[in-house]
Design a protein around this motif. Sequence first.
Motif, PDB file in Angstrom:
ATOM      1  N   THR A 136      14.675  40.887  27.401  1.00  8.71           N
ATOM      2  CA  THR A 136      15.058  39.556  26.914  1.00  8.71           C
ATOM      3  C   THR A 136      13.980  38.944  26.038  1.00  8.71           C
ATOM      4  O   THR A 136      14.267  38.422  24.943  1.00  8.71           O
ATOM      5  CB  THR A 136      15.354  38.625  28.107  1.00  8.71           C
ATOM      6  OG1 THR A 136      16.369  39.211  28.923  1.00  8.71           O
ATOM      7  CG2 THR A 136      15.809  37.259  27.621  1.00  8.71           C
ATOM      8  N   MET A 137      12.725  39.003  26.486  1.00  8.35           N
ATOM      9  CA  MET A 137      11.626  38.456  25.693  1.00  8.35           C
ATOM     10  C   MET A 137      11.514  39.160  24.340  1.00  8.35           C
ATOM     11  O   MET A 137      11.308  38.514  23.304  1.00  8.35           O
ATOM     12  CB  MET A 137      10.306  38.579  26.453  1.00  8.35           C
ATOM     13  CG  MET A 137      10.152  37.646  27.629  1.00  8.35           C
ATOM     14  SD  MET A 137       8.441  37.565  28.242  1.00  8.35           S
ATOM     15  CE  MET A 137       8.133  39.303  28.629  1.00  8.35           C
ATOM     16  N   GLY A 138      11.654  40.485  24.352  1.00  9.82           N
ATOM     17  CA  GLY A 138      11.531  41.236  23.104  1.00  9.82           C
ATOM     18  C   GLY A 138      12.624  40.888  22.108  1.00  9.82           C
ATOM     19  O   GLY A 138      12.347  40.698  20.919  1.00  9.82           O
ATOM     20  N   VAL A 139      13.868  40.800  22.574  1.00  7.00           N
ATOM     21  CA  VAL A 139      14.982  40.481  21.679  1.00  7.00           C
ATOM     22  C   VAL A 139      14.840  39.075  21.109  1.00  7.00           C
ATOM     23  O   VAL A 139      15.004  38.854  19.896  1.00  7.00           O
ATOM     24  CB  VAL A 139      16.328  40.643  22.420  1.00  7.00           C
ATOM     25  CG1 VAL A 139      17.475  40.111  21.573  1.00  7.00           C
ATOM     26  CG2 VAL A 139      16.569  42.113  22.768  1.00  7.00           C
ATOM     27  N   VAL A 140      14.526  38.112  21.959  1.00  9.80           N
ATOM     28  CA  VAL A 140      14.409  36.719  21.509  1.00  9.80           C
ATOM     29  C   VAL A 140      13.269  36.563  20.505  1.00  9.80           C
ATOM     30  O   VAL A 140      13.439  35.964  19.432  1.00  9.80           O
ATOM     31  CB  VAL A 140      14.201  35.781  22.716  1.00  9.80           C
ATOM     32  CG1 VAL A 140      13.862  34.361  22.247  1.00  9.80           C
ATOM     33  CG2 VAL A 140      15.450  35.760  23.592  1.00  9.80           C
ATOM     34  N   TRP A 141      12.098  37.113  20.824  1.00 10.33           N
ATOM     35  CA  TRP A 141      10.950  36.970  19.923  1.00 10.33           C
ATOM     36  C   TRP A 141      11.179  37.746  18.630  1.00 10.33           C
ATOM     37  O   TRP A 141      10.784  37.302  17.546  1.00 10.33           O
ATOM     38  CB  TRP A 141       9.689  37.443  20.626  1.00 10.33           C
ATOM     39  CG  TRP A 141       8.424  37.176  19.865  1.00 10.33           C
ATOM     40  CD1 TRP A 141       7.546  38.094  19.376  1.00 10.33           C
ATOM     41  CD2 TRP A 141       7.895  35.897  19.487  1.00 10.33           C
ATOM     42  NE1 TRP A 141       6.502  37.474  18.741  1.00 10.33           N
ATOM     43  CE2 TRP A 141       6.689  36.119  18.789  1.00 10.33           C
ATOM     44  CE3 TRP A 141       8.326  34.593  19.666  1.00 10.33           C
ATOM     45  CZ2 TRP A 141       5.914  35.093  18.272  1.00 10.33           C
ATOM     46  CZ3 TRP A 141       7.558  33.557  19.159  1.00 10.33           C
ATOM     47  CH2 TRP A 141       6.375  33.817  18.472  1.00 10.33           C
ATOM     48  N   GLY A 142      11.817  38.905  18.712  1.00 12.96           N
ATOM     49  CA  GLY A 142      12.099  39.678  17.509  1.00 12.96           C
ATOM     50  C   GLY A 142      13.035  38.945  16.562  1.00 12.96           C
ATOM     51  O   GLY A 142      12.798  38.891  15.350  1.00 12.96           O
ATOM     52  N   PHE A 143      14.104  38.356  17.100  1.00 12.35           N
ATOM     53  CA  PHE A 143      15.022  37.583  16.252  1.00 12.35           C
ATOM     54  C   PHE A 143      14.341  36.358  15.659  1.00 12.35           C
ATOM     55  O   PHE A 143      14.603  35.975  14.518  1.00 12.35           O
ATOM     56  CB  PHE A 143      16.259  37.163  17.067  1.00 12.35           C
ATOM     57  CG  PHE A 143      17.363  38.170  17.040  1.00 12.35           C
ATOM     58  CD1 PHE A 143      18.124  38.362  15.894  1.00 12.35           C
ATOM     59  CD2 PHE A 143      17.642  38.956  18.150  1.00 12.35           C
ATOM     60  CE1 PHE A 143      19.142  39.294  15.852  1.00 12.35           C
ATOM     61  CE2 PHE A 143      18.652  39.900  18.124  1.00 12.35           C
ATOM     62  CZ  PHE A 143      19.414  40.072  16.973  1.00 12.35           C
ATOM     63  N   PHE A 144      13.471  35.736  16.417  1.00 14.83           N
ATOM     64  CA  PHE A 144      12.726  34.585  15.897  1.00 14.83           C
ATOM     65  C   PHE A 144      11.876  34.987  14.698  1.00 14.83           C
ATOM     66  O   PHE A 144      11.838  34.280  13.673  1.00 14.83           O
ATOM     67  CB  PHE A 144      11.857  34.009  17.014  1.00 14.83           C
ATOM     68  CG  PHE A 144      10.949  32.894  16.557  1.00 14.83           C
ATOM     69  CD1 PHE A 144      11.429  31.605  16.396  1.00 14.83           C
ATOM     70  CD2 PHE A 144       9.614  33.140  16.297  1.00 14.83           C
ATOM     71  CE1 PHE A 144      10.593  30.575  15.968  1.00 14.83           C
ATOM     72  CE2 PHE A 144       8.764  32.124  15.881  1.00 14.83           C
ATOM     73  CZ  PHE A 144       9.257  30.838  15.708  1.00 14.83           C
ATOM     74  N   LEU A 145      11.221  36.151  14.789  1.00 16.98           N
ATOM     75  CA  LEU A 145      10.332  36.598  13.714  1.00 16.98           C
ATOM     76  C   LEU A 145      11.095  37.032  12.458  1.00 16.98           C
ATOM     77  O   LEU A 145      10.508  37.106  11.379  1.00 16.98           O
ATOM     78  CB  LEU A 145       9.452  37.750  14.202  1.00 16.98           C
ATOM     79  CG  LEU A 145       8.393  37.389  15.250  1.00 16.98           C
ATOM     80  CD1 LEU A 145       7.636  38.626  15.688  1.00 16.98           C
ATOM     81  CD2 LEU A 145       7.438  36.349  14.705  1.00 16.98           C
ATOM     82  N   ILE A 146      12.382  37.344  12.591  1.00 16.54           N
ATOM     83  CA  ILE A 146      13.164  37.711  11.407  1.00 16.54           C
ATOM     84  C   ILE A 146      13.242  36.536  10.427  1.00 16.54           C
ATOM     85  O   ILE A 146      13.190  36.714   9.207  1.00 16.54           O
ATOM     86  CB  ILE A 146      14.584  38.157  11.818  1.00 16.54           C
ATOM     87  CG1 ILE A 146      14.522  39.463  12.607  1.00 16.54           C
ATOM     88  CG2 ILE A 146      15.473  38.341  10.583  1.00 16.54           C
ATOM     89  CD1 ILE A 146      15.874  39.905  13.147  1.00 16.54           C
ATOM     90  N   PHE A 147      13.305  35.344  10.947  1.00 14.23           N
ATOM     91  CA  PHE A 147      13.517  34.158  10.113  1.00 14.23           C
ATOM     92  C   PHE A 147      12.293  33.248  10.007  1.00 14.23           C
ATOM     93  O   PHE A 147      12.275  32.353   9.166  1.00 14.23           O
ATOM     94  CB  PHE A 147      14.700  33.356  10.669  1.00 14.23           C
ATOM     95  CG  PHE A 147      15.966  34.148  10.779  1.00 14.23           C
ATOM     96  CD1 PHE A 147      16.749  34.389   9.661  1.00 14.23           C
ATOM     97  CD2 PHE A 147      16.363  34.691  11.995  1.00 14.23           C
ATOM     98  CE1 PHE A 147      17.916  35.132   9.754  1.00 14.23           C
ATOM     99  CE2 PHE A 147      17.526  35.446  12.101  1.00 14.23           C
ATOM    100  CZ  PHE A 147      18.300  35.664  10.970  1.00 14.23           C
ATOM    101  N   VAL A 148      11.298  33.445  10.849  1.00 11.09           N
ATOM    102  CA  VAL A 148      10.088  32.614  10.814  1.00 11.09           C
ATOM    103  C   VAL A 148       8.875  33.536  10.800  1.00 11.09           C
ATOM    104  O   VAL A 148       8.674  34.305  11.740  1.00 11.09           O
ATOM    105  CB  VAL A 148      10.009  31.680  12.037  1.00 11.09           C
ATOM    106  CG1 VAL A 148       8.730  30.856  11.992  1.00 11.09           C
ATOM    107  CG2 VAL A 148      11.233  30.780  12.109  1.00 11.09           C
ATOM    108  N   PRO A 149       8.046  33.481   9.733  1.00 10.15           N
ATOM    109  CA  PRO A 149       8.180  32.643   8.535  1.00 10.15           C
ATOM    110  C   PRO A 149       9.297  33.152   7.629  1.00 10.15           C
ATOM    111  O   PRO A 149       9.709  34.307   7.741  1.00 10.15           O
ATOM    112  CB  PRO A 149       6.824  32.799   7.854  1.00 10.15           C
ATOM    113  CG  PRO A 149       6.343  34.143   8.283  1.00 10.15           C
ATOM    114  CD  PRO A 149       6.841  34.322   9.695  1.00 10.15           C
ATOM    115  N   PRO A 150       9.779  32.305   6.708  1.00 13.62           N
ATOM    116  CA  PRO A 150      10.890  32.708   5.830  1.00 13.62           C
ATOM    117  C   PRO A 150      10.476  33.829   4.896  1.00 13.62           C
ATOM    118  O   PRO A 150       9.302  34.003   4.580  1.00 13.62           O
ATOM    119  CB  PRO A 150      11.220  31.425   5.060  1.00 13.62           C
ATOM    120  CG  PRO A 150       9.987  30.596   5.140  1.00 13.62           C
ATOM    121  CD  PRO A 150       9.356  30.914   6.460  1.00 13.62           C
TER     122      PRO A 150
END
Length: 403
Positions: A149-163
């Motif tokens: 769960t932590m890996g998926v959430v943090w990975g998706f966050f990094l796709i868009f931040v930073p732009p």
Amino acid sequence: MAHFNHYAFRFISFVLMFIKGGLELDAIQLRRLSGVVAKLTFLPCIAEAATSAIVAHLILPGFSWQWSLALGLTLSAVSPTILVSGLFQLKRLGYGEVNGVNTLLIAASSLNNIVSICAFRIVIGNIFMTGSMASKIIQGFVDVSIGTTMGVVWGFFLIFVPPSPWAMICKKPKTENTIALQRLNRLITAKRSFLLGTGGFLAMAGGYRYGYPAAAGPLACIISAFVASTGWRWRLKMQDDRNNPTISVDENCDDEDDQDLQGKPVEKVFEYVWDGLQPFVLAFLGTDIKFELLKGFDMVLVGLLVVTFGIAVRMIFTTCSVLGTGFSRKEIIFVNISWLPKSTTQAIIASIVFDFAKDLGTAEVVECGNRLVTIAVISIFLTAPIGAIGIKLFGPKLLPRAN
């Protein structure tokens, strides 16, 4: 202070190793090889652990089934330090990418370590700690769920931040736009690398701090790096397909710049850091090896028998795992060579067991811990140089080279 430095380098090396492994994974190849990855993760690991446990229980007096299984699981883990670093060197030369051998081995080795460590933790918990077996098995599943769960959430966050850099460049003359894009690309690469590395360190440290050291941290590092790198490549492809009028990479950047964008700059950052840190990691690994444990010839002979039988069975099941999957005979031989080395994981696990035995156990338990450490040291001496030299020497001879 020296103990702190030793622990810090060992901790940092694990974080970098798992993040690099996730960045190296290729989603397309991984989807194609998912069945092979599963078989290569479980079958050789279980076979070697069971074989080593049976042999150790039969020839070591007073060595219980619990200790025998703990030893087998200690020996069943592949060394990612030797394997991954060797594959990175081959990848730079273009080897192992044609049929996805690198992706297969990196993915399977990471999962292999997680499976071995989780199972080992359950067995050791049954030896030293109170509580039912069911509660320990449930904790292992919770460990894996938290890490995923932590890996998926943090990975998706990094796709868009930073732009992404492409959306932040306005249409300018070619020269000015290219310079601005290069500067912005370096800045975003630095931010992505920092956030990915920080997330990995926090995940590993949090797992240890809150009682989930086996799989939560490593899984979070691997999955976040894989999800983020896959998302970055997907966003670049989508940008090219849309041919965004704000900036057209084909029109406003020359070929060299375009290739640089489509490469893996974050992966290169971690590669440079790993290259600088690797000599220290290997040096500290030497301090984990207790040479005084090798003085008894009888114990050395027993250790060689346990390790040799385990490796022989492991190679049989490794070959069966990759047969009929499209790999050539030479590639199958290379997979077997790559699946040999043991070092970092065995040194760390064995040290933990020995510390537990000294702090919590009786004289008999300490002796069992001593035997486990001795055989782990023998496995390192026997397989680490063979695997490291074999990967470097036979990789170019057994693997096809990409154009």
